[in-house]
Design an enzyme around this catalytic site. Structure first.
Site, PDB file in Angstrom:
ATOM      1  CB  THR A 159      -7.943 -26.319  -9.163  1.00 21.45           C
ATOM      2  OG1 THR A 159      -7.936 -27.011  -7.907  1.00 21.45           O
ATOM      3  CG2 THR A 159      -7.832 -24.826  -8.923  1.00 21.45           C
ATOM      4  N   PRO A 191     -11.888 -12.680  -8.498  1.00 21.26           N
ATOM      5  CG  PRO A 191     -10.948 -10.679  -9.307  1.00 21.26           C
ATOM      6  CD  PRO A 191     -11.005 -11.568  -8.092  1.00 21.26           C
ATOM      7  CB  SER A 214     -16.909 -50.299 -13.909  1.00 17.56           C
ATOM      8  OG  SER A 214     -17.782 -51.075 -13.148  1.00 17.56           O
ATOM      9  CE  LYS A 256     -16.150 -20.526 -10.287  1.00 17.93           C
ATOM     10  NZ  LYS A 256     -15.553 -21.842  -9.967  1.00 17.93           N
ATOM     11  CB  ALA A 267     -10.746 -37.582 -15.137  1.00 20.70           C
TER      12      ALA A 267
HETATM   13  C1  LIG Z   1     -16.672 -32.911  -2.823  1.00 22.53           C
HETATM   14  C2  LIG Z   1     -16.044 -32.709  -4.166  1.00 22.53           C
HETATM   15  C3  LIG Z   1     -16.290 -31.535  -4.861  1.00 22.53           C
HETATM   16  C4  LIG Z   1     -15.682 -31.311  -6.098  1.00 22.53           C
HETATM   17  N1  LIG Z   1     -15.878 -30.129  -6.748  1.00 22.53           N
HETATM   18  C5  LIG Z   1     -15.205 -29.883  -7.896  1.00 22.53           C
HETATM   19  C6  LIG Z   1     -15.382 -28.669  -8.602  1.00 22.53           C
HETATM   20  O1  LIG Z   1     -16.157 -27.797  -8.213  1.00 22.53           O
HETATM   21  N2  LIG Z   1     -14.680 -28.492  -9.747  1.00 22.53           N
HETATM   22  C7  LIG Z   1     -13.820 -29.435 -10.234  1.00 22.53           C
HETATM   23  O2  LIG Z   1     -13.173 -29.200 -11.259  1.00 22.53           O
HETATM   24  N3  LIG Z   1     -13.695 -30.613  -9.606  1.00 22.53           N
HETATM   25  C8  LIG Z   1     -14.340 -30.859  -8.469  1.00 22.53           C
HETATM   26  N4  LIG Z   1     -14.202 -32.060  -7.856  1.00 22.53           N
HETATM   27  C9  LIG Z   1     -13.391 -33.091  -8.494  1.00 22.53           C
HETATM   28  C10 LIG Z   1     -14.179 -33.755  -9.605  1.00 22.53           C
HETATM   29  O3  LIG Z   1     -15.358 -34.326  -9.077  1.00 22.53           O
HETATM   30  C11 LIG Z   1     -13.346 -34.839 -10.264  1.00 22.53           C
HETATM   31  O4  LIG Z   1     -12.079 -34.345 -10.559  1.00 22.53           O
HETATM   32  C12 LIG Z   1     -13.989 -35.270 -11.565  1.00 22.53           C
HETATM   33  O5  LIG Z   1     -15.310 -35.658 -11.362  1.00 22.53           O
HETATM   34  C13 LIG Z   1     -13.211 -36.379 -12.208  1.00 22.53           C
HETATM   35  O6  LIG Z   1     -13.387 -37.582 -11.501  1.00 22.53           O
HETATM   36  P1  LIG Z   1     -12.740 -38.871 -12.132  1.00 22.53           P
HETATM   37  O7  LIG Z   1     -13.245 -39.007 -13.526  1.00 22.53           O
HETATM   38  O8  LIG Z   1     -11.276 -38.819 -11.921  1.00 22.53           O
HETATM   39  O9  LIG Z   1     -13.283 -40.056 -11.215  1.00 22.53           O
HETATM   40  P2  LIG Z   1     -14.746 -40.723 -11.110  1.00 22.53           P
HETATM   41  O10 LIG Z   1     -15.836 -39.785 -11.403  1.00 22.53           O
HETATM   42  O11 LIG Z   1     -14.745 -41.409  -9.784  1.00 22.53           O
HETATM   43  O12 LIG Z   1     -14.753 -41.825 -12.265  1.00 22.53           O
HETATM   44  C14 LIG Z   1     -14.075 -43.045 -12.133  1.00 22.53           C
HETATM   45  C15 LIG Z   1     -14.438 -43.941 -13.311  1.00 22.53           C
HETATM   46  O13 LIG Z   1     -13.595 -45.077 -13.267  1.00 22.53           O
HETATM   47  C16 LIG Z   1     -14.387 -46.235 -13.501  1.00 22.53           C
HETATM   48  N5  LIG Z   1     -13.750 -47.352 -12.837  1.00 22.53           N
HETATM   49  C17 LIG Z   1     -13.202 -47.391 -11.592  1.00 22.53           C
HETATM   50  N6  LIG Z   1     -12.720 -48.618 -11.341  1.00 22.53           N
HETATM   51  C18 LIG Z   1     -12.941 -49.350 -12.453  1.00 22.53           C
HETATM   52  C19 LIG Z   1     -12.702 -50.705 -12.802  1.00 22.53           C
HETATM   53  N7  LIG Z   1     -12.105 -51.557 -11.955  1.00 22.53           N
HETATM   54  N8  LIG Z   1     -13.105 -51.135 -14.015  1.00 22.53           N
HETATM   55  C20 LIG Z   1     -13.685 -50.296 -14.902  1.00 22.53           C
HETATM   56  N9  LIG Z   1     -13.943 -49.008 -14.618  1.00 22.53           N
HETATM   57  C21 LIG Z   1     -13.589 -48.559 -13.398  1.00 22.53           C
HETATM   58  C22 LIG Z   1     -15.754 -45.906 -12.932  1.00 22.53           C
HETATM   59  O14 LIG Z   1     -16.760 -46.700 -13.522  1.00 22.53           O
HETATM   60  C23 LIG Z   1     -15.876 -44.439 -13.339  1.00 22.53           C
HETATM   61  O15 LIG Z   1     -16.372 -44.377 -14.647  1.00 22.53           O
HETATM   62  C24 LIG Z   1     -14.829 -32.313  -6.642  1.00 22.53           C
HETATM   63  C25 LIG Z   1     -14.620 -33.506  -5.955  1.00 22.53           C
HETATM   64  C26 LIG Z   1     -15.208 -33.705  -4.715  1.00 22.53           C
HETATM   65  C27 LIG Z   1     -14.938 -34.987  -3.983  1.00 22.53           C
END
Ligand SMILES: Cc1cc2nc3c(=O)[nH]c(=O)nc-3n(C[C@H](O)[C@H](O)[C@H](O)COP(=O)(O)OP(=O)(O)OC[C@H]3O[C@@H](n4cnc5c(N)ncnc54)[C@H](O)[C@@H]3O)c2cc1C
Length: 502
Positions: A345, A97, A38, A77, A16
């Site tokens: 999604t 689909p 981090s 896909k 994200a």
């Molecule tokens: C089981 C599962 C299956 C999934 N499958 C899909 C899928 O098929 N398709 C899809 O689109 N999405 C899927 N998702 C969702 C997807 O994994 C996330 O939306 C995506 O990886 C984005 O995650 P994120 O970047 O929000 O959070 P994270 O990957 O958790 O990143 C968080 C970041 O914040 C940083 N951070 C946190 N706290 C601090 C701090 N205090 N100081 C500095 N840095 C900090 C960390 O270092 C890290 O870099 C799935 C999720 C799960 C749980």
């Protein structure tokens, strides 16, 4: 620095965070964008399937498939195949689909057939024969049309989420001038008005900015922990709150251009084929099964009971924050919410959030009314997607475990979902209902028809009567010829992937 040059600070370097940074820097080269990540807190590292929106993301950034896909072990896909969500004979699986223009010709006939079957006629109403992507995937092809093919073909991707994050970081820092800061944030400093002023780190650094994008994952460091924005759980109609994931080796033969979602005793298992391995996981509810039993069930499902490959256990906060844009902070990704991964999604919502924010900010700047309107529209999207996911559980046609029976009896449904179900069961016009509810931008009528027909939610076979009343039904042999003719234009998936690397 000109006076209108702002500093946008993205907190978090997961998928994200880097997607947000790339989009902001691409659209606003005149602003300064930094990502704080981090070195101690890892990324979630799952999330390997996308919707077709992700193609638009890479197209916007000008990153070609040949550039990113081989680096990220990515595959194509065409859609998602659901196995075992129904016990109805003939409906053991169905394909959801992704949109193609080819399917516009057969969609009205499919909708007509499903309505005839809902009203008791014994006609063909399983979705798979009507739509090209189901055939593309079933025949080991890629959803890639040749350049002279006159119809648009939507498709998504499977990829290694960790490698996509790295690739986007490289793109953001080397081509888009995004600054990458490696710090752990320990405190969010607010100014007198309650806006975020700076992030303070474990090493004593202070990172000031004008606007903050919270991509800190499930913890929601700014939006939830600092601002205390309420989190609205979806637990009453989406029971799953945990997952266990493990890879398996690639099999010989075709690499599938489909995600598989197979119903298990207490949830479902994903199967996502990459070029170098298969990603697997079991999404379940800890109210019905504990983590060890879930892992054993996943291993048994994969034929890996004796394998030494380690499994990863994850918890999921399913729901959303009340508002994603609060004051000078926008929450993006898991910090803003998560609707379990059944239709993959999450990254789609990341993209929609950031693009919607850029439009809103350009139109009205940081105004209360701009943020209110933005939040309203984003929440509608969240709830619209949630309803479609909830329907998979509420409409399930299994009765073998308490989990599936409880899901089928669940009465906590939105008014929209109740309206859709009533229309379906009463033989109403579902296209019209979806149009009137104005929800087709979340999931189209075709998607709703595929789900409900794919489960075989029709009168029992013994109650069906032959269709002798002259209804203008489609000739299924004609449809088979049409789909198989179109299919000949599509390359084998393996060949298409090889072509990317050559
Ligand atoms: C089981 C599962 C299956 C999934 N499958 C899909 C899928 O098929 N398709 C899809 O689109 N999405 C899927 N998702 C969702 C997807 O994994 C996330 O939306 C995506 O990886 C984005 O995650 P994120 O970047 O929000 O959070 P994270 O990957 O958790 O990143 C968080 C970041 O914040 C940083 N951070 C946190 N706290 C601090 C701090 N205090 N100081 C500095 N840095 C900090 C960390 O270092 C890290 O870099 C799935 C999720 C799960 C749980």
């Amino acid at each position: 620095m000109t006076s209108d040059r702002k500093h946008f600070v993205v907190l978090g370097g997961g998928t994200a965070g880097w997607m947000a940074a790339c989009l902001l820097a691409h659209h606003w080269p005149h602003h300064r964008i930094s990502v704080v990540e981090s070195p101690d807190i890892g990324i979630i590292g799952v999330g390997e399937g996308s919707t077709p929106q992700l193609k638009a993301f890479f197209d916007t950034l000008g990153i070609a498939e040949a550039e990113w896909m081989p680096k990220c072990n990515a595959t194509y896909k065409a859609g998602i195949r659901f196995f075992g969500w129904s016990e109805r004979p003939g409906f053991e699986s169905y394909f959801h689909p992704f949109h193609t223009q080819i399917d516009l010709f057969t969609e009205p006939q499919f909708a007509f057939h499903t309505r005839a079957r809902r009203t008791g006629r014994n006609v063909w109403a399983h979705p798979d024969r009507f739509f090209l992507p189901a055939s593309i995937a079933a025949n080991g092809r890629a959803p890639l049309a040749p350049p002279n093919f006159p119809f648009a073909i939507g498709y998504g991707y499977h990829f290694d989420a960790v490698l996509v994050g790295k690739m986007l970081r490289e793109h953001a820092t080397s081509r888009l001038n995004v600054q990458h800061l490696e710090y752990t944030v320990t405190h969010v400093q607010l100014d007198n008005a309650g806006n975020v002023e700076s992030l303070q780190t474990k090493d004593g650094a202070v990172i000031s900015g004008d606007f903050f994008v919270d991509c800190s994952g499930f913890r929601g460091t700014i939006i939830q922990e600092t601002f205390g924005e309420p989190f609205l759980p979806f637990a009453e109609n989406l029971f799953n709150n945990a997952a266990v994931a493990m890879p398996s080796p690639n099999e010989e033969g075709d690499i599938l251009s489909e995600t598989r979602a197979t119903a298990l005793s207490t949830g479902w298992a994903w199967r996502i084929p990459l070029t170098n391995r298969v990603g697997n996981g079991y999404v379940y509810s800890s109210r019905y099964i504990d983590k060890d039993d879930a892992e054993t069930e996943l291993r048994a499902h994969l034929g890996m009971l004796d394998s030494e490959v380690e499994a990863r256990h994850l918890k999921m906060n399913v729901g959303r924050v009340q508002r994603s844009w609060v004051r000078n902070c926008l929450a993006v990704g898991l910090s803003q919410g998560f609707i379990e991964p059944l239709e993959a999604t999450a990254l789609h919502i990341v993209q929609a959030t950031v693009e919607g924010f850029i439009r809103a900010y350009e139109n009205g700047g940081e105004t209360e009314s701009g943020a209110t309107q933005f939040n309203r529209s984003l929440n509608e999207r969240y709830d619209g997607i949630r309803d479609y996911i909830v329907a998979h559980y509420r409409m399930n046609q299994r009765s073998d475990t308490e989990y599936w029976r409880d899901n089928a009896l669940n009465g906590n449904l939105s008014d929209n979902l109740k309206t859709i179900m009533t229309a379906w069961y009463s033989g109403g016009d579902l296209n019209e209902v979806i149009q009137n509810l104005n929800i087709a931008q979340f999931y189209t009528s075709l998607s709703w028809h595929c789900l409900l027909a794919g489960y075989g939610t029709f009168p029992l076979d013994e109650k069906l009567v032959a269709s002798t009343d002259g209804l203008p039904l489609a000739d299924m042999d004609d449809i088979d010829r049409y789909i198989s003719g179109c299919l000949q234009n599509f390359p084998s998936h393996r060949a298409a992937l090889k072509n990317l690397s050559s």
